[in-house]
Design a protein around this motif. Structure first.
Motif, PDB file in Angstrom:
ATOM      1  N   THR A 142      54.667  54.643   5.513  1.00  0.00           N
ATOM      2  CA  THR A 142      55.842  55.232   4.870  1.00  0.00           C
ATOM      3  C   THR A 142      55.746  55.177   3.349  1.00  0.00           C
ATOM      4  O   THR A 142      56.698  55.540   2.665  1.00  0.00           O
ATOM      5  CB  THR A 142      57.122  54.498   5.325  1.00  0.00           C
ATOM      6  OG1 THR A 142      56.989  53.120   5.004  1.00  0.00           O
ATOM      7  CG2 THR A 142      57.371  54.675   6.808  1.00  0.00           C
TER       8      THR A 142
ATOM      9  N   LEU B  87      58.745  59.554   1.314  1.00  0.00           N
ATOM     10  CA  LEU B  87      59.822  60.186   0.547  1.00  0.00           C
ATOM     11  C   LEU B  87      59.263  61.189  -0.451  1.00  0.00           C
ATOM     12  O   LEU B  87      59.774  62.313  -0.553  1.00  0.00           O
ATOM     13  CB  LEU B  87      60.663  59.128  -0.166  1.00  0.00           C
ATOM     14  CG  LEU B  87      61.865  59.677  -0.953  1.00  0.00           C
ATOM     15  CD1 LEU B  87      62.825  60.419  -0.022  1.00  0.00           C
ATOM     16  CD2 LEU B  87      62.581  58.553  -1.679  1.00  0.00           C
ATOM     17  N   GLU B  88      58.197  60.809  -1.161  1.00  0.00           N
ATOM     18  CA  GLU B  88      57.609  61.731  -2.147  1.00  0.00           C
ATOM     19  C   GLU B  88      57.123  63.011  -1.470  1.00  0.00           C
ATOM     20  O   GLU B  88      57.294  64.111  -1.985  1.00  0.00           O
ATOM     21  CB  GLU B  88      56.447  61.061  -2.901  1.00  0.00           C
ATOM     22  CG  GLU B  88      56.871  59.976  -3.864  1.00  0.00           C
ATOM     23  CD  GLU B  88      57.170  58.636  -3.187  1.00  0.00           C
ATOM     24  OE1 GLU B  88      56.864  58.476  -1.979  1.00  0.00           O
ATOM     25  OE2 GLU B  88      57.724  57.753  -3.849  1.00  0.00           O
TER      26      GLU B  88
ATOM     27  N   ILE C 148      58.240  64.313   1.356  1.00  0.00           N
ATOM     28  CA  ILE C 148      59.412  65.097   1.789  1.00  0.00           C
ATOM     29  C   ILE C 148      60.006  65.844   0.605  1.00  0.00           C
ATOM     30  O   ILE C 148      60.295  67.045   0.690  1.00  0.00           O
ATOM     31  CB  ILE C 148      60.473  64.172   2.434  1.00  0.00           C
ATOM     32  CG1 ILE C 148      59.966  63.631   3.782  1.00  0.00           C
ATOM     33  CG2 ILE C 148      61.788  64.915   2.632  1.00  0.00           C
ATOM     34  CD1 ILE C 148      60.807  62.506   4.354  1.00  0.00           C
ATOM     35  N   LEU C 149      60.184  65.147  -0.500  1.00  0.00           N
ATOM     36  CA  LEU C 149      60.803  65.776  -1.678  1.00  0.00           C
ATOM     37  C   LEU C 149      59.914  66.872  -2.258  1.00  0.00           C
ATOM     38  O   LEU C 149      60.415  67.903  -2.719  1.00  0.00           O
ATOM     39  CB  LEU C 149      61.111  64.715  -2.738  1.00  0.00           C
ATOM     40  CG  LEU C 149      62.162  63.675  -2.322  1.00  0.00           C
ATOM     41  CD1 LEU C 149      62.317  62.618  -3.414  1.00  0.00           C
ATOM     42  CD2 LEU C 149      63.491  64.322  -1.999  1.00  0.00           C
TER      43      LEU C 149
ATOM     44  N   ILE D 262      68.943  63.433   0.710  1.00  0.00           N
ATOM     45  CA  ILE D 262      67.838  62.892   1.520  1.00  0.00           C
ATOM     46  C   ILE D 262      67.350  61.573   0.922  1.00  0.00           C
ATOM     47  O   ILE D 262      67.069  60.623   1.656  1.00  0.00           O
ATOM     48  CB  ILE D 262      66.700  63.924   1.643  1.00  0.00           C
ATOM     49  CG1 ILE D 262      67.159  65.061   2.557  1.00  0.00           C
ATOM     50  CG2 ILE D 262      65.421  63.288   2.172  1.00  0.00           C
ATOM     51  CD1 ILE D 262      66.243  66.249   2.597  1.00  0.00           C
ATOM     52  N   LYS D 263      67.252  61.521  -0.401  1.00  0.00           N
ATOM     53  CA  LYS D 263      66.850  60.267  -1.055  1.00  0.00           C
ATOM     54  C   LYS D 263      67.803  59.135  -0.685  1.00  0.00           C
ATOM     55  O   LYS D 263      67.375  58.020  -0.382  1.00  0.00           O
ATOM     56  CB  LYS D 263      66.856  60.434  -2.586  1.00  0.00           C
ATOM     57  CG  LYS D 263      65.608  61.029  -3.160  1.00  0.00           C
ATOM     58  CD  LYS D 263      65.636  60.896  -4.669  1.00  0.00           C
ATOM     59  CE  LYS D 263      65.703  62.267  -5.277  1.00  0.00           C
ATOM     60  NZ  LYS D 263      65.659  62.323  -6.724  1.00  0.00           N
TER      61      LYS D 263
ATOM     62  N   LYS E 221      69.735  58.852   1.974  1.00  0.00           N
ATOM     63  CA  LYS E 221      69.545  58.465   3.381  1.00  0.00           C
ATOM     64  C   LYS E 221      68.269  57.640   3.553  1.00  0.00           C
ATOM     65  O   LYS E 221      68.223  56.689   4.327  1.00  0.00           O
ATOM     66  CB  LYS E 221      69.491  59.719   4.273  1.00  0.00           C
ATOM     67  CG  LYS E 221      70.829  60.435   4.422  1.00  0.00           C
ATOM     68  CD  LYS E 221      70.680  61.656   5.316  1.00  0.00           C
ATOM     69  CE  LYS E 221      71.915  62.535   5.306  1.00  0.00           C
ATOM     70  NZ  LYS E 221      73.133  61.870   5.727  1.00  0.00           N
ATOM     71  N   TYR E 222      67.242  58.005   2.826  1.00  0.00           N
ATOM     72  CA  TYR E 222      65.979  57.266   2.907  1.00  0.00           C
ATOM     73  C   TYR E 222      66.157  55.828   2.412  1.00  0.00           C
ATOM     74  O   TYR E 222      65.694  54.878   3.051  1.00  0.00           O
ATOM     75  CB  TYR E 222      64.894  57.989   2.104  1.00  0.00           C
ATOM     76  CG  TYR E 222      63.550  57.317   2.199  1.00  0.00           C
ATOM     77  CD1 TYR E 222      62.726  57.519   3.292  1.00  0.00           C
ATOM     78  CD2 TYR E 222      63.116  56.446   1.199  1.00  0.00           C
ATOM     79  CE1 TYR E 222      61.495  56.888   3.395  1.00  0.00           C
ATOM     80  CE2 TYR E 222      61.886  55.821   1.292  1.00  0.00           C
ATOM     81  CZ  TYR E 222      61.076  56.044   2.393  1.00  0.00           C
ATOM     82  OH  TYR E 222      59.868  55.408   2.494  1.00  0.00           O
ATOM     83  N   HIS E 223      66.843  55.683   1.282  1.00  0.00           N
ATOM     84  CA  HIS E 223      67.047  54.345   0.728  1.00  0.00           C
ATOM     85  C   HIS E 223      67.945  53.495   1.634  1.00  0.00           C
ATOM     86  O   HIS E 223      67.751  52.287   1.734  1.00  0.00           O
ATOM     87  CB  HIS E 223      67.581  54.423  -0.700  1.00  0.00           C
ATOM     88  CG  HIS E 223      66.589  55.012  -1.663  1.00  0.00           C
ATOM     89  ND1 HIS E 223      65.270  54.592  -1.735  1.00  0.00           N
ATOM     90  CD2 HIS E 223      66.704  56.008  -2.578  1.00  0.00           C
ATOM     91  CE1 HIS E 223      64.627  55.288  -2.664  1.00  0.00           C
ATOM     92  NE2 HIS E 223      65.476  56.163  -3.171  1.00  0.00           N
TER      93      HIS E 223
ATOM     94  N   GLU F 266      65.734  52.131   4.329  1.00  0.00           N
ATOM     95  CA  GLU F 266      64.872  51.016   3.895  1.00  0.00           C
ATOM     96  C   GLU F 266      65.575  49.659   4.027  1.00  0.00           C
ATOM     97  O   GLU F 266      64.919  48.630   4.147  1.00  0.00           O
ATOM     98  CB  GLU F 266      64.443  51.220   2.432  1.00  0.00           C
ATOM     99  CG  GLU F 266      63.440  52.335   2.236  1.00  0.00           C
ATOM    100  CD  GLU F 266      63.032  52.465   0.781  1.00  0.00           C
ATOM    101  OE1 GLU F 266      61.815  52.503   0.526  1.00  0.00           O
ATOM    102  OE2 GLU F 266      63.924  52.517  -0.099  1.00  0.00           O
TER     103      GLU F 266
ATOM    104  N   PHE G 201      66.171  56.505   9.732  1.00  0.00           N
ATOM    105  CA  PHE G 201      66.145  57.662   8.831  1.00  0.00           C
ATOM    106  C   PHE G 201      66.256  58.966   9.628  1.00  0.00           C
ATOM    107  O   PHE G 201      67.052  59.850   9.298  1.00  0.00           O
ATOM    108  CB  PHE G 201      64.855  57.615   8.007  1.00  0.00           C
ATOM    109  CG  PHE G 201      64.719  58.688   6.953  1.00  0.00           C
ATOM    110  CD1 PHE G 201      65.776  59.039   6.130  1.00  0.00           C
ATOM    111  CD2 PHE G 201      63.502  59.328   6.767  1.00  0.00           C
ATOM    112  CE1 PHE G 201      65.642  60.013   5.148  1.00  0.00           C
ATOM    113  CE2 PHE G 201      63.347  60.303   5.788  1.00  0.00           C
ATOM    114  CZ  PHE G 201      64.417  60.647   4.982  1.00  0.00           C
TER     115      PHE G 201
END
Length: 199
Positions: free
Chosen positions: A5, A9-10, A12-13, A144-145, A147-149, A152, A171
């Motif tokens: 993982t 995130l990078e 996805i963005l 999305i960021k 939700k990702y955080h 974590e 997530f």
């Protein structure tokens, strides 16, 4: 189970930042035969494929859309720019709505704005919708960021070897819940539209 993982995130963005739409100026102003339509759509929407061998649109799909009145019939086996615009809408909606709902949603467009000489036509509707979608990319990325955080921080009591999977599961559930709620809302809105007349 180990899930990498680190750059999720990078990645996805970055994918979100590349989201674009087929610009009306890129759609040929000449009518196309079926093979030309499928080739054009495949070239233009190839970035939306999940797997390399996925089909964007097939002849069978297009024939079914016409048979189910989602798409006005071609003229002498040729499809106009407006046909392609309708097919683009169908392509995106078919991932979340039933054929019946898509028909209910698109029929007013294809009835009133398809191949009209008015300045307000299917092309201008498509352009305005795409501009709105493009303007929302940053806020979608921020959501999305967040939700990702949140993911974590989930399952702090889990064993280290399970944490990656459980956080990824969290997530995915968070994103899925968002889609589920929005799908319910879309269906309720579609239900407010008058049903298209039977043909």
């Amino acid at each position: 189970m180990t899930i990498d993982t680190d750059n999720l995130l990078e990645s996805i963005l970055e994918s979100i930042s590349r989201i674009d739409y087929i610009h009306p100026g890129d759609i040929p102003n000449i009518d196309l035969y079926m093979d030309q339509v499928t080739t054009f759509m495949d070239e233009q929407l190839s970035s939306t494929k999940r797997h390399e061998d996925d089909k964007i649109l097939t002849k069978t799909m297009i024939n079914n859309y016409a048979k189910n009145n989602l798409l006005p019939p071609p003229s002498k086996k040729k499809y106009s720019k407006e046909h392609l615009l309708v097919l683009i809408f169908v392509y995106y909606f078919k991932n979340i709505l039933s054929i019946k709902d898509i028909d209910t949603l698109l029929r007013p467009l294809t009835t009133k704005y398809f191949q009209t000489d008015n300045s307000f036509n299917l092309t201008s509707i498509y352009e305005e919708v795409c501009a709105m979608e493009k303007s929302q990319i940053d806020s979608v990325a921020d959501e999305i960021k967040e939700k990702y955080h949140q993911s974590e921080k989930a399952f702090p009591e889990a064993d280290a070897e399970d944490a990656d999977y459980l956080q990824l599961f969290f997530f995915i559930c968070s994103l899925s819940f968002d889609v589920y709620v929005k799908k319910l809302l879309i269906e309720k809105l579609v239900d407010q539209l008058p049903e298209p007349p039977k043909k």
